[in-house]
Design an enzyme around this catalytic site. Structure first.
Site, short mmCIF file in Angstrom:
data_model
loop_
_atom_site.label_atom_id
_atom_site.label_comp_id
_atom_site.label_asym_id
_atom_site.label_seq_id
_atom_site.Cartn_x
_atom_site.Cartn_y
_atom_site.Cartn_z
N HIS A 102 -1.90 11.20 0.47
CA HIS A 102 -1.54 10.13 1.40
C HIS A 102 -2.68 9.16 1.66
CE1 HIS A 102 1.97 12.69 2.25
NE2 HIS A 102 2.53 11.60 2.73
N GLY A 103 -3.90 9.58 1.50
CA GLY A 103 -4.98 8.64 1.74
C GLY A 103 -6.35 9.29 1.71
#
Length: 484
Positions: free
Chosen positions: A326-327
């Site tokens: 996700h990041g």
């Protein structure tokens, strides 16, 4: 190009008309038109990154063919790992390089060594995590002899770049989408009506629910040190609603748009906030990503086979990797770790598949036990989302500490709390409609409001009016998952 933009509102009808009226019953023409439209759609974000998308398509297209024709196991592995290495290499450079360099520098500083790392000043190409996973699943499936390579470059390119799913999923499989691309498609009125309804509901989720919740979530999280525990809990709830409305709204628009062109994409959401345990939540939230990690990481690692230690290791690994997907921030990794902790009891006691049916199926209300389980699961999810939304780990712990302090009992107040009442009313109505429609693919697919067509159409027009009102009173807001 945003789904919630005037640009897309013009783009979609034009492509739809060309598709059904000018390339009717011409499969090659339809696929070529959709490919050109998809490349244009992506180029509207930043045309400079079109080369990266095209390179990824060509890499996996030729790698798939080479894996298929290779005569030795060594050659097959070479082409497989070439594709995996280059794909993950691009993903690592654009998405994770700065994170690793900065984390390494901070680690050295703890032992008294100073380092001045050079970070890359580059924009993250939109959708790179999604189309990279499209290509990876394709070459892995060829390597495992699950599918044959696609020889038609246009068809394969469309599989990767089909504009409804290109920038934020769902993450499709070649076994599901490629046969639809190669099959003749005819206009089906009922399918198109379903598509329009799903687009409408997706726009309502994004513009009316998510974007309004975002105003208050951003205000509270961006100024978290100024607020009491009661306000911070409200902020966590606003973000919980925002991210669901934003991402499931995108998915609804994507699936509805695909239906207009005769395609059925993989379902990505199935009313996750009505889940009775964390295992059920992850079967209903971002389904295409969860099943991707299950099939291409969890099962190859051994899955649930073996002893308890293997199950624990594999579960933590896929959740931490999912968080990192996700990041490039420790907050996402910790979010994944938390979800692994939450799901662990059901994994160890093998109760993770207890709730496979729809909650309160055929009933208006859930039982007392189901209500308790839904609320417990929801609160655990809210707790985890605090880490997902926070700028860093420290901020997340500061917010949680304040929530569990005496200030939680104070009356919540923040600038704009009066305006938030309208959003709260819309949110209650929204979840009521979601509950009524939970046995269908999307909430308003077969929703019956009275026996009168007038009432039914009044309901749809009311949704349209709300969308137009809020769309005209604010600027176009990007979808959360575009940053992933």
């Amino acid at each position: 190009m945003l789904f919630n933009s005037l640009h897309f509102a013009i783009f979609l009808p034009i492509v739809f008309a060309l598709y059904w009226f000018f390339t009717k019953r011409n499969l090659r023409g339809q696929n070529l038109l959709l490919l050109i439209a998809s490349l244009y759609f992506y180029g509207c974000w930043d045309y400079r990154f079109l080369f990266l998308l095209v390179f990824s398509i060509l890499l996996d297209y030729f790698s798939g063919i080479q894996i298929s024709v290779a005569r030795s196991k060594y050659s097959k592995r070479f082409w497989l790992w070439l594709s995996i290495s280059i794909n993950l290499g691009f993903l690592g450079i654009f998405k994770y390089y700065n994170f690793f360099v900065e984390s390494f520098s901070q680690g050295l500083s703890l032992v008294g060594l100073n380092m001045n790392p050079r970070s890359l000043q580059v924009i993250l190409p939109v959708g790179i995590s999604f189309y990279t996973f499209h290509g990876l699943s394709y070459v892995i499936d060829i390597y495992k002899d699950k599918i044959a390579p696609e020889k038609n470059l246009v068809d394969y390119s469309l599989f990767v770049s089909f504009f409804p799913l290109l920038v934020a999923g769902p993450i499709e499989r070649a076994t599901h989408l490629l046969p639809q691309i190669k099959k003749e498609r005819q206009f089906v009125y009922g399918q198109s009506v379903d598509g329009l309804k799903q687009i409408l509901w997706g726009l309502f989720k994004k513009i009316v629910i998510a974007d309004n919740c975002a105003i208050f979530a951003d205000e509270i999280f961006n100024n978290s040190s100024n607020y009491s525990g009661s306000v911070l809990l409200l902020g966590a709830l606003y973000f919980t609603i925002q991210i669901y409305g934003d991402f499931s709204g995108y998915s609804d628009i994507a699936l509805g748009t695909a239906r207009l062109f005769g395609f059925d994409l993989l379902r990505n959401f199935s009313y996750p906030y009505f889940s009775r345990d964390i295992a059920e939540f992850w079967r209903r939230w971002h389904i295409s990503l969860s099943t991707w990690f299950r099939d291409y990481l969890y099962i190859p690692l051994g899955g649930s086979k073996g002893g308890a230690l293997n199950r624990i290791r594999n579960t933590f690994l896929i959740f931490i990797v999912s968080g990192f997907w996700h990041g490039s921030n420790w907050t996402f990794i910790f979010w994944g770790f938390l979800n692994a902790l939450f799901i662990m009891p059901s994994i160890l006691f093998k109760t993770n598949r207890d709730n496979l049916n729809i909650v309160a199926q055929g009933k208006l209300l859930p039982s007392v036990g189901e209500t308790f389980n839904i609320l417990t699961t929801f609160l655990l999810t809210v707790f985890a989302w605090i880490f997902f939304r926070s700028e860093n780990i420290l901020q997340a712990f500061q917010i949680i500490t304040r929530i569990f302090s005496k200030s939680l009992l104070s009356l919540p107040y923040f600038e704009g709390i009066g305006m938030s009442v309208t959003t709260l009313i819309f949110t209650v109505i929204f979840f009521f409609v979601e509950w009524l429609g939970r046995e269908h693919q999307f909430a308003i697919q077969k929703l019956q409001i009275g026996n009168s067509r007038f009432i039914q159409w009044s309901f749809y027009y009311l949704i349209i009016i709300c969308i137009l009102f809020y769309a005209s009173s604010s600027t176009e807001k990007q979808f959360i998952y575009f940053q992933f």
